[in-house]
Write an enzyme that holds these catalytic residues in place. Structure first.
Site, PDB file in Angstrom:
ATOM      1  N   TRP A   1      14.699  61.131   9.521  1.00  0.00           N
ATOM      2  CA  TRP A   1      15.219  61.799   8.542  1.00  0.00           C
ATOM      3  C   TRP A   1      16.574  61.840   8.591  1.00  0.00           C
ATOM      4  O   TRP A   1      17.224  61.420   9.647  1.00  0.00           O
ATOM      5  CB  TRP A   1      14.808  63.240   8.688  1.00  0.00           C
ATOM      6  CG  TRP A   1      13.310  63.599   8.672  1.00  0.00           C
ATOM      7  CD1 TRP A   1      12.306  63.399   9.530  1.00  0.00           C
ATOM      8  CD2 TRP A   1      12.549  63.941   7.315  1.00  0.00           C
ATOM      9  NE1 TRP A   1      10.947  63.720   9.315  1.00  0.00           N
ATOM     10  CE2 TRP A   1      11.105  64.081   7.994  1.00  0.00           C
ATOM     11  CE3 TRP A   1      12.651  64.449   6.128  1.00  0.00           C
ATOM     12  CZ2 TRP A   1      10.073  64.406   7.191  1.00  0.00           C
ATOM     13  CZ3 TRP A   1      11.495  64.640   5.238  1.00  0.00           C
ATOM     14  CH2 TRP A   1      10.232  64.603   5.863  1.00  0.00           C
TER      15      TRP A   1
ATOM     16  N   HIS B   1      42.598  25.841  43.965  1.00  0.00           N
ATOM     17  CA  HIS B   1      42.158  25.465  45.341  1.00  0.00           C
ATOM     18  C   HIS B   1      40.557  25.338  45.227  1.00  0.00           C
ATOM     19  O   HIS B   1      40.059  24.859  46.094  1.00  0.00           O
ATOM     20  CB  HIS B   1      42.295  26.393  46.207  1.00  0.00           C
ATOM     21  CG  HIS B   1      41.682  27.972  46.186  1.00  0.00           C
ATOM     22  ND1 HIS B   1      41.955  28.873  45.577  1.00  0.00           N
ATOM     23  CD2 HIS B   1      40.880  28.219  46.920  1.00  0.00           C
ATOM     24  CE1 HIS B   1      41.103  29.761  45.688  1.00  0.00           C
ATOM     25  NE2 HIS B   1      40.400  29.471  46.739  1.00  0.00           N
TER      26      HIS B   1
ATOM     27  N   GLY C   1      56.332  32.625  51.850  1.00  0.00           N
ATOM     28  CA  GLY C   1      55.618  33.668  51.178  1.00  0.00           C
ATOM     29  C   GLY C   1      53.993  33.604  52.092  1.00  0.00           C
ATOM     30  O   GLY C   1      53.726  32.658  52.859  1.00  0.00           O
ATOM     31  N   ASP C   2      53.169  34.568  51.542  1.00  0.00           N
ATOM     32  CA  ASP C   2      51.870  34.439  51.927  1.00  0.00           C
ATOM     33  C   ASP C   2      51.267  33.218  51.870  1.00  0.00           C
ATOM     34  O   ASP C   2      50.421  32.742  52.941  1.00  0.00           O
ATOM     35  CB  ASP C   2      50.916  35.704  51.401  1.00  0.00           C
ATOM     36  CG  ASP C   2      51.443  37.131  51.705  1.00  0.00           C
ATOM     37  OD1 ASP C   2      52.280  37.212  52.908  1.00  0.00           O
ATOM     38  OD2 ASP C   2      51.377  38.207  51.132  1.00  0.00           O
TER      39      ASP C   2
ATOM     40  N   ARG D   1      24.245  28.359  41.773  1.00  0.00           N
ATOM     41  CA  ARG D   1      22.774  28.139  41.941  1.00  0.00           C
ATOM     42  C   ARG D   1      22.070  27.651  40.217  1.00  0.00           C
ATOM     43  O   ARG D   1      22.233  28.156  39.525  1.00  0.00           O
ATOM     44  CB  ARG D   1      21.957  29.352  42.054  1.00  0.00           C
ATOM     45  CG  ARG D   1      20.260  29.011  42.176  1.00  0.00           C
ATOM     46  CD  ARG D   1      19.516  30.185  42.783  1.00  0.00           C
ATOM     47  NE  ARG D   1      19.766  31.455  42.420  1.00  0.00           N
ATOM     48  CZ  ARG D   1      18.594  32.400  42.665  1.00  0.00           C
ATOM     49  NH1 ARG D   1      17.738  32.298  43.591  1.00  0.00           N
ATOM     50  NH2 ARG D   1      18.621  33.502  42.045  1.00  0.00           N
TER      51      ARG D   1
ATOM     52  N   HIS E   1      38.449  29.311  38.410  1.00  0.00           N
ATOM     53  CA  HIS E   1      37.565  28.831  39.487  1.00  0.00           C
ATOM     54  C   HIS E   1      35.974  28.685  39.026  1.00  0.00           C
ATOM     55  O   HIS E   1      35.721  27.584  38.915  1.00  0.00           O
ATOM     56  CB  HIS E   1      37.487  29.848  40.685  1.00  0.00           C
ATOM     57  CG  HIS E   1      38.888  30.064  41.312  1.00  0.00           C
ATOM     58  ND1 HIS E   1      39.680  29.122  41.422  1.00  0.00           N
ATOM     59  CD2 HIS E   1      39.261  31.218  42.064  1.00  0.00           C
ATOM     60  CE1 HIS E   1      40.760  29.961  41.935  1.00  0.00           C
ATOM     61  NE2 HIS E   1      40.519  30.920  42.485  1.00  0.00           N
TER      62      HIS E   1
ATOM     63  N   GLU F   1      33.372  39.208  46.819  1.00  0.00           N
ATOM     64  CA  GLU F   1      34.271  39.542  47.883  1.00  0.00           C
ATOM     65  C   GLU F   1      34.102  41.090  48.482  1.00  0.00           C
ATOM     66  O   GLU F   1      33.637  41.673  47.564  1.00  0.00           O
ATOM     67  CB  GLU F   1      35.707  39.451  47.336  1.00  0.00           C
ATOM     68  CG  GLU F   1      36.202  38.291  46.660  1.00  0.00           C
ATOM     69  CD  GLU F   1      37.576  38.313  46.145  1.00  0.00           C
ATOM     70  OE1 GLU F   1      38.526  38.280  47.185  1.00  0.00           O
ATOM     71  OE2 GLU F   1      37.551  38.267  45.027  1.00  0.00           O
TER      72      GLU F   1
END
Length: 759
Positions: free
Chosen positions: A585, A176, A43-44, A342, A239, A215
């Site tokens: 009103w 990861h 797989g990828d 940050r 993540h 991204e």
């Protein structure tokens, strides 16, 4: 010794575990052979990261050899094995055991890496448990890739299913991001620099924390997965949330104590304040829906609400961080590829002249994950804060810099630390798996605590329309958001001026605020959030103009559920609204005591009036209760209200009247079949509703049509049929009272959201 078997679904290898792995789990042999099975080996993920990670592990054991030779040896060990049925797993288990016996090998353990969709985890785990467990004394480690569920319930179910086949210590849920060198350095950095950080790591010194993943790519090729999950489930729930816990958790006494680290993380999860939809902004890049239609074979009428961008504000309810905002944001099709965390500190120095002095610049620590202008992972500490300590040889200080800026500051204004040798995250985590280290993986408790926190927000946003954005640099400031107390809103309104002719086809979602015509009057249409922002802005503009020209603004508001979002918007976002010069009103009122929940005035009071500062004598509820009775003709309540209008409102012409419209076409409390002509020249009348409470008081068509501006707010898919029907009928106020709204000399504007307009 290695032996690798190639397969469509599998990588099988035998690895000699080295003595150098000092952190093996207790009871596991320090020298032995490990069988590695990658389920989904072609797989990828396997092609991009896993093969490379296992190759690095193998190559590090044979570092004296040439790379080409090592690669050749590694590929020779690759083999093929098909794993589809229970019999296939039984055959694999027998093969592994026979191989050990034939070659006289001592087994250290077996590693199964499941690089397959999560729905297959439970079945595969059961087959591993039944057929592929190692020999006595050897360990079993099963690696699981996200997603670990879709929400709390599904994650809990998956954990229960896996728990019937695997022990918790045998499961390695991989994130990861925890293998990124900068992320894994957060806790050690805090410990190494505790003398500098301990006094300032709190709400008194930190202005806010930002955790950002941007991204540039779209979701093409991943749509079947992505459209079920969206940006929050894809990267924020895992993540970015893990980074948040590392930044805010209490420092463990022993950094390698997995249980203590987990306890400290869980304390943060238990202190996180509940999130609702007001804590988030969401967006979707313009071409996403077309990609969904293509990849999922949907019709052009199909619209996905899956967000591809989210900006979320989180608060932690402990004294150290109370009211300190933590911003988590991520999106696809943004202007650059970049990830960082940050910590922005408050700066107590005011510079009178030397604004370029380092002391006048932001005080911040940046954990820079990579990419962006810097292009390498680093920890940056602004020089007006402190010089960080370096406690190990795996990190070094960068003293020569390129001419780049990081988050608005020249790189020369930072102390910069970077890894001595950069390593890929998956390679790091694969090494940790072999070493039996669980401090870089997600435990069951950690997983369920995270889903428990995020699930209410996900459910709250499920039917919310995201703001559309074009993608890349063209986004401009469209996705900028601002923090107002505990709420998050987009900072800017995106307006595209087009006519109704542009509504056809799939382009109907390609704009934010549309202006056109409806029933020969002006129409403004947008997604619900943008429509409310626009209407609130129009109200404030009308108020400021009226006060500027005449010193007073007379506003008439109707009841119902549609204006609630508007009331909240005005109360919490329009602080410069001229409330002190505004008279409020009522358009209509039910004949109930004003303190009851059914009262329109009670709704107006609870959602708007009690939140703004205006003189009490500028508030004009309808007098439906007089002489301890409700709406009795003899009490002349309608006449009293009309007298007040004549006395206070110039020419009895309100500056702005806001109406809704019911499913039967009624507006205000003017209902079909109620002989509206009988009201004559009256401004206020008692009317009869077909629903309880039947009696009402209402402004008449004459009072409404004398206004300088009349707005009709229509929202929700349930109103689509009505909107379609009204677009076709002729004016007939007795049958469709809303068609009697025709301002004599003022303007009529329809505010219709896309759900009501497009269905």
């Amino acid at each position: 010794m290695w032996k690798v078997v190639w397969a469509t679904l599998l990588l099988l290898a035998t690895v000699c575990a080295q003595r150098g792995y000092a952190k093996e789990t207790k009871g596991a042999p320090k020298v032995g052979h490990v069988s590695v099975v990658i389920v989904g080996g072609t797989g990828d993920l396997a092609k991009k990261y896993l093969w490379q990670g296992f190759f690095h592990l193998y190559a590090n054991q044979l570092s004296v050899e040439r790379c080409a030779l090592v690669k050749e040896q590694f590929l020779k060990l690759a083999g093929y094995w098909q794993l589809k049925t229970s019999e296939d797993y039984q055959a694999l288990g027998n093969h592994l055991t026979e191989q050990l016996t034939q070659e006289g090998l001592v087994e250290a353990g077996r590693l199964f890496y499941l690089s397959v969709p999560a729905f297959a985890y439970a079945d595969i785990a059961e087959r591993i448990n039944n057929s592929c467990r190692p020999t006595d004394g050897a360990w079993l480690r099963v690696v699981l890739e996200k997603p670990f569920g879709h929400d709390f319930s599904s994650a809990q179910l998956l954990s229960t299913q896996l728990g019937t086949s695997l022990k918790d210590e045998e499961m390695y849920r991989i994130d990861h991001y925890l293998g990124k060198q900068v992320v894994s350095k957060i806790l050690p950095f805090r410990r190494e620099n505790s003398k500098h950080l301990d006094p300032i790591w709190n709400k008194h010194h930190i202005e806010r924390v930002e955790i950002v993943l941007k991204e540039t790519l779209d979701a093409r090729g991943r749509i079947p997965f992505y459209d079920q999950y969206g940006v929050i489930r894809d990267v924020i729930q895992n993540h970015l949330t893990e980074v948040m816990t590392l930044l805010t958790m209490g420092l463990p006494a022993n950094m390698s104590d997995v249980k203590e680290v987990l306890r400290n993380k869980l304390k943060i999860f238990s202190a996180l304040q509940h999130l609702d939809r007001n804590c988030a902004t969401i967006g979707q890049y313009q071409n996403y829906n077309l990609e969904v239609q293509e990849e999922l074979n949907k019709t052009k009428e199909y619209y996905s609400l899956t967000p591809t961008f989210a900006g979320i504000m989180v608060h932690i309810d402990i004294a150290q961080y109370e009211k300190m905002p933590i911003i988590l944001t991520s999106g696809k099709m943004l202007d650059e590829r970049l990830g960082y965390a940050r910590i922005l500190f408050k700066n107590d120095i005011f510079c009178v002249q030397s604004h370029n002095s380092v002391h006048c610049k932001p005080k911040q620590i940046v954990f820079y994950f990579g990419h962006g202008t810097l292009q390498y992972p680093a920890i940056l500490v602004s020089k007006n804060l402190f010089k960080p300590d370096l406690m190990d040889t795996e990190w070094k200080e960068v003293t020569e810099h390129k001419d780049v800026s990081v988050l608005g500051m020249p790189i020369s204004d930072y102390y910069v630390l970077t890894p001595t040798v950069q390593r890929e995250a998956y390679a790091e985590l694969i090494l940790h798996i072999f070493q039996g280290r669980k401090d870089s993986f997600i435990s069951t408790e950690n997983l369920l605590a995270s889903w428990g926190f995020w699930t209410p927000l996900l459910h709250g946003l499920a039917k919310t329309s995201p703001r559309l954005y074009p993608g890349g640099a063209d986004n401009g400031n469209m996705l900028d958001f601002k923090l107002l107390g505990r709420e998050v809103t987009f900072a800017n309104e995106a307006v595209i001026m087009i006519t109704q002719d542009h509504m056809g086809g799939s382009g109907a979602r390609s704009f934010q605020v549309m202006q056109g015509k409806y029933r020969s009057a002006e129409m403004v249409s947008a997604w619900p959030e943008e429509l409310i922002v626009r209407l609130a802005g129009d109200l404030q503009a009308a108020a400021e103009k009226a006060v500027r020209e005449g010193g007073r603004f007379h506003l008439a508001l109707s009841g119902g559920s549609s204006p609630l979002a508007l009331f909240q918007r005005l109360a919490h976002h329009h602080y410069s609204f001229p409330w002190r010069d505004t008279h409020v009103w009522m358009v209509d009122e039910r004949c109930v005591p004003l303190t009851e929940l059914d009262s329109n005035f009670r709704t107006l009071h609870d959602h708007l009036l009690q939140h703004v500062k205006m003189p009490y004598f500028n508030i004009h509820p309808m007098p439906v209760q007089m002489n301890q009775r409700l709406c009795v003709e003899e009490d002349s309540g309608a006449m009293l209200y009309e007298r007040d209008i004549n006395q206070l409102v110039n020419a009895s012409s309100f500056h702005f009247v806001l109406l809704g419209v019911g499913y039967d076409g009624h507006t205000a409390s003017l209902f079909p079949g109620s002989k509206l002509d009988a009201h004559g020249d009256s401004l206020v009348a008692l009317t009869e509703s077909p629903a309880k409470p039947h009696q009402c008081m209402s402004l008449t068509l004459r009072a409404i049509n004398q206004a300088q501006k009349v707005g009709v707010l229509v929202m929700g898919k349930s109103k689509h049929e009505l909107v379609t029907q009204l677009s076709r009928v002729k004016d007939n106020p007795n049958k469709w009272p809303i068609t009697g709204i025709r301002p004599t000399s003022g303007r009529l504007v329809w505010y219709i959201d896309y759900d009501a307009l497009l269905g």
